[in-house]
Motif scaffolding. Structure first.
Motif, PDB file in Angstrom:
ATOM      1  N   THR A   1      88.846  -6.679  57.115  1.00 30.36           N
ATOM      2  CA  THR A   1      90.683  -5.624  56.431  1.00 30.36           C
ATOM      3  C   THR A   1      89.597  -4.936  55.054  1.00 30.36           C
ATOM      4  OG1 THR A   1      91.609  -6.798  58.330  1.00 30.36           O
ATOM      5  CG2 THR A   1      92.763  -5.547  55.871  1.00 30.36           C
ATOM      6  N   ARG A   2      89.550  -3.913  55.065  1.00 31.05           N
ATOM      7  CA  ARG A   2      90.069  -3.551  53.478  1.00 31.05           C
ATOM      8  C   ARG A   2      90.729  -1.996  53.570  1.00 31.05           C
ATOM      9  NH1 ARG A   2      85.774   1.056  52.959  1.00 31.05           N
ATOM     10  NH2 ARG A   2      84.789   1.790  54.856  1.00 31.05           N
ATOM     11  N   VAL A   3      91.034  -2.078  52.291  1.00 34.37           N
ATOM     12  CA  VAL A   3      91.906  -0.595  52.205  1.00 34.37           C
ATOM     13  C   VAL A   3      90.513   0.505  51.475  1.00 34.37           C
ATOM     14  CG1 VAL A   3      93.178   0.618  50.666  1.00 34.37           C
ATOM     15  CG2 VAL A   3      93.953  -1.876  50.520  1.00 34.37           C
ATOM     16  N   ILE A   4      90.672   1.892  52.419  1.00 37.90           N
ATOM     17  CA  ILE A   4      89.855   2.570  52.420  1.00 37.90           C
ATOM     18  C   ILE A   4      90.564   3.661  51.617  1.00 37.90           C
ATOM     19  CG2 ILE A   4      88.930   1.981  54.801  1.00 37.90           C
ATOM     20  CD1 ILE A   4      90.034   4.362  55.856  1.00 37.90           C
ATOM     21  N   GLY A   5      91.184   3.295  50.997  1.00 39.30           N
ATOM     22  CA  GLY A   5      92.123   4.547  50.617  1.00 39.30           C
ATOM     23  C   GLY A   5      93.749   5.126  50.741  1.00 39.30           C
ATOM     24  N   TRP A   6      94.859   5.748  49.419  1.00 38.96           N
ATOM     25  CA  TRP A   6      95.936   5.791  49.986  1.00 38.96           C
ATOM     26  C   TRP A   6      96.310   7.608  50.130  1.00 38.96           C
ATOM     27  CZ3 TRP A   6      93.069   2.562  46.890  1.00 38.96           C
ATOM     28  CH2 TRP A   6      92.835   2.888  45.449  1.00 38.96           C
ATOM     29  N   ASP A   7      97.297   8.124  50.250  1.00 40.22           N
ATOM     30  CA  ASP A   7      98.478   9.421  49.426  1.00 40.22           C
ATOM     31  C   ASP A   7      99.367   9.189  49.271  1.00 40.22           C
ATOM     32  OD1 ASP A   7      99.885   9.033  51.750  1.00 40.22           O
ATOM     33  OD2 ASP A   7      99.159  10.632  52.937  1.00 40.22           O
ATOM     34  N   GLU A   8     100.424   9.846  48.802  1.00 39.97           N
ATOM     35  CA  GLU A   8     101.605   9.873  48.319  1.00 39.97           C
ATOM     36  C   GLU A   8     102.673   9.307  49.049  1.00 39.97           C
ATOM     37  OE1 GLU A   8     101.385  13.479  51.101  1.00 39.97           O
ATOM     38  OE2 GLU A   8      99.650  12.752  48.565  1.00 39.97           O
ATOM     39  N   LYS A   9     102.305   8.318  50.164  1.00 39.30           N
ATOM     40  CA  LYS A   9     103.083   7.874  50.582  1.00 39.30           C
ATOM     41  C   LYS A   9     102.096   6.789  51.851  1.00 39.30           C
ATOM     42  CE  LYS A   9     105.117  11.147  53.130  1.00 39.30           C
ATOM     43  NZ  LYS A   9     106.323  11.479  54.835  1.00 39.30           N
ATOM     44  N   HIS A  10     101.157   6.577  51.600  1.00 38.00           N
ATOM     45  CA  HIS A  10     100.580   5.446  52.311  1.00 38.00           C
ATOM     46  C   HIS A  10      99.475   5.715  52.320  1.00 38.00           C
ATOM     47  CE1 HIS A  10     102.272   9.146  55.498  1.00 38.00           C
ATOM     48  NE2 HIS A  10     103.011   7.581  56.364  1.00 38.00           N
ATOM     49  N   VAL A  11      98.679   4.100  52.528  1.00 38.15           N
ATOM     50  CA  VAL A  11      98.081   3.152  52.811  1.00 38.15           C
ATOM     51  C   VAL A  11      96.804   3.192  53.982  1.00 38.15           C
ATOM     52  CG1 VAL A  11      96.528   0.951  51.851  1.00 38.15           C
ATOM     53  CG2 VAL A  11      99.073   2.118  50.755  1.00 38.15           C
ATOM     54  N   PHE A  12      96.242   3.209  54.115  1.00 34.00           N
ATOM     55  CA  PHE A  12      95.303   3.355  54.929  1.00 34.00           C
ATOM     56  C   PHE A  12      94.198   2.313  54.673  1.00 34.00           C
ATOM     57  CE2 PHE A  12      96.418   7.532  54.113  1.00 34.00           C
ATOM     58  CZ  PHE A  12      96.320   8.135  55.182  1.00 34.00           C
ATOM     59  N   LEU A  13      93.583   1.680  55.689  1.00 38.40           N
ATOM     60  CA  LEU A  13      92.691   0.104  56.037  1.00 38.40           C
ATOM     61  C   LEU A  13      91.917   0.853  56.995  1.00 38.40           C
ATOM     62  CD1 LEU A  13      96.394  -0.740  55.617  1.00 38.40           C
ATOM     63  CD2 LEU A  13      93.800  -2.804  54.243  1.00 38.40           C
ATOM     64  N   GLU A  14      90.680  -0.078  57.085  1.00 41.19           N
ATOM     65  CA  GLU A  14      89.968  -0.311  58.273  1.00 41.19           C
ATOM     66  C   GLU A  14      89.979  -1.646  58.370  1.00 41.19           C
ATOM     67  OE1 GLU A  14      85.771   1.627  58.306  1.00 41.19           O
ATOM     68  OE2 GLU A  14      85.596  -0.480  57.642  1.00 41.19           O
ATOM     69  N   GLN A  15      90.124  -1.742  59.495  1.00 40.49           N
ATOM     70  CA  GLN A  15      89.969  -3.338  60.311  1.00 40.49           C
ATOM     71  C   GLN A  15      89.235  -3.385  61.677  1.00 40.49           C
ATOM     72  OE1 GLN A  15      94.315  -3.528  60.292  1.00 40.49           O
ATOM     73  NE2 GLN A  15      93.803  -5.876  59.541  1.00 40.49           N
ATOM     74  N   GLY A  16      88.181  -4.234  61.021  1.00 44.64           N
ATOM     75  CA  GLY A  16      86.400  -4.227  62.529  1.00 44.64           C
ATOM     76  C   GLY A  16      87.082  -6.139  63.162  1.00 44.64           C
ATOM     77  N   PHE A  17      86.741  -5.531  64.156  1.00 44.97           N
ATOM     78  CA  PHE A  17      86.154  -7.536  64.833  1.00 44.97           C
ATOM     79  C   PHE A  17      84.315  -7.374  65.170  1.00 44.97           C
ATOM     80  CE2 PHE A  17      90.449  -6.005  65.888  1.00 44.97           C
ATOM     81  CZ  PHE A  17      91.620  -7.586  66.500  1.00 44.97           C
ATOM     82  N   SER A  18      83.936  -8.448  64.795  1.00 51.40           N
ATOM     83  CA  SER A  18      82.408  -8.166  65.204  1.00 51.40           C
ATOM     84  C   SER A  18      82.455  -9.564  65.353  1.00 51.40           C
ATOM     85  CB  SER A  18      82.205  -8.596  63.544  1.00 51.40           C
ATOM     86  OG  SER A  18      82.708  -9.031  62.532  1.00 51.40           O
ATOM     87  N   ARG A  19      82.025 -10.227  66.720  1.00 46.52           N
ATOM     88  CA  ARG A  19      81.020 -11.271  66.538  1.00 46.52           C
ATOM     89  C   ARG A  19      79.563 -11.608  66.736  1.00 46.52           C
ATOM     90  NH1 ARG A  19      82.091 -10.086  72.698  1.00 46.52           N
ATOM     91  NH2 ARG A  19      80.199  -9.324  72.017  1.00 46.52           N
ATOM     92  N   SER A  20      80.019 -12.755  65.705  1.00 44.98           N
ATOM     93  CA  SER A  20      78.539 -12.716  65.429  1.00 44.98           C
ATOM     94  C   SER A  20      77.750 -12.053  65.207  1.00 44.98           C
ATOM     95  CB  SER A  20      77.037 -13.050  65.967  1.00 44.98           C
ATOM     96  OG  SER A  20      77.807 -14.922  66.700  1.00 44.98           O
ATOM     97  N   GLY A  21      77.923 -11.297  63.994  1.00 40.44           N
ATOM     98  CA  GLY A  21      77.612  -9.340  63.142  1.00 40.44           C
ATOM     99  C   GLY A  21      77.495  -8.109  63.971  1.00 40.44           C
ATOM    100  N   THR A  22      78.576  -8.676  65.188  1.00 45.76           N
ATOM    101  CA  THR A  22      78.293  -7.356  66.341  1.00 45.76           C
ATOM    102  C   THR A  22      79.341  -6.719  65.930  1.00 45.76           C
ATOM    103  OG1 THR A  22      76.330  -8.251  67.686  1.00 45.76           O
ATOM    104  CG2 THR A  22      77.266  -6.246  68.373  1.00 45.76           C
ATOM    105  N   LYS A  23      78.912  -5.118  65.730  1.00 43.20           N
ATOM    106  CA  LYS A  23      80.094  -4.690  66.272  1.00 43.20           C
ATOM    107  C   LYS A  23      81.330  -5.148  68.269  1.00 43.20           C
ATOM    108  CE  LYS A  23      80.274  -0.820  65.011  1.00 43.20           C
ATOM    109  NZ  LYS A  23      80.346   0.874  64.250  1.00 43.20           N
ATOM    110  N   VAL A  24      82.514  -4.905  67.801  1.00 43.88           N
ATOM    111  CA  VAL A  24      83.151  -5.169  68.776  1.00 43.88           C
ATOM    112  C   VAL A  24      84.220  -4.521  68.973  1.00 43.88           C
ATOM    113  CG1 VAL A  24      84.844  -7.075  70.257  1.00 43.88           C
ATOM    114  CG2 VAL A  24      82.874  -7.764  69.192  1.00 43.88           C
ATOM    115  N   ALA A  25      84.990  -3.801  68.223  1.00 41.93           N
ATOM    116  CA  ALA A  25      85.831  -2.929  68.066  1.00 41.93           C
ATOM    117  C   ALA A  25      86.215  -2.214  66.793  1.00 41.93           C
ATOM    118  CB  ALA A  25      87.126  -3.824  68.741  1.00 41.93           C
ATOM    119  N   LEU A  26      87.119  -1.329  66.328  1.00 44.32           N
ATOM    120  CA  LEU A  26      86.807  -0.789  64.958  1.00 44.32           C
ATOM    121  C   LEU A  26      88.622   0.427  64.647  1.00 44.32           C
ATOM    122  CD1 LEU A  26      85.653  -1.103  61.579  1.00 44.32           C
ATOM    123  CD2 LEU A  26      85.435   2.385  62.527  1.00 44.32           C
TER     124      LEU A  26
END
Length: 173
Positions: free
Chosen positions: A99-124
């Protein structure tokens, strides 16, 4: 019941994990449990969104943001979210949610959240959140950031995230 147990585990274990700054990447480990599965015996789509909630809670707790906003009687809500699946997760598999914050605007905070298994991307996933006051009014992002000690400008949001966030305006009708 499954998510309540996971919430309790997240609350307990976040105290033992490394402290983070709110703009750091938070890694939260999980395992696929039997009641996470759908009829095809892989983790059901809706469970991913519930697990993302726990990843955000872990970031808020480990960065000490939760304590600060709670003292103001503010709380976060999800206003928009999307996810892209790349692979399946199966029974008993271990995986991490980043989970990481990727940015914001005047009303919102945007986060990117990824699922990984043994270093392999599963979902984003990308999640747009807003903080509310107990009475229901929105907390302006600049007020929120000042309260939690973030005094830098937002990183540039990916163009597709800006378009995605703005496209939802037409759904208000």
């Amino acid at each position: 019941m499954n998510l309540l147990l996971r919430l309790c585990l997240t609350l307990l274990l976040s105290r033992r994990r490394q402290r983070l700054h709110v703009l750091d990447t938070c890694v939260t480990p999980f395992r696929v449990w039997p009641n996470d599965l759908d009829v095809l015996r892989h983790m059901t789509n809706g469970r991913y969104f519930a697990i993302l909630d726990l990843g955000r809670i872990d970031l808020l707790l480990r960065s000490r943001v939760w304590q600060r906003v709670n003292a103001q009687r503010w709380y976060p809500v999800v206003t928009l979210e999307t996810i892209r699946f790349h692979r399946s997760l199966h029974l008993w598999e271990r995986y991490d949610v980043t989970t990481r914050v990727i940015g914001w605007d005047e009303k919102h905070v945007f986060l990117e959240q990824g699922f990984s298994r043994s270093g392999t991307k599963v979902a984003l996933g990308v999640v747009r959140t807003r903080f509310l006051k107990r009475g229901g009014a929105s907390v302006p992002t600049n007020e929120l950031l000042a309260w939690i000690g973030v005094n830098q400008p937002s990183p540039d949001l990916p163009e597709w995230v800006v378009r995605w966030s703005q496209a939802e305006v037409g759904m208000d009708r």
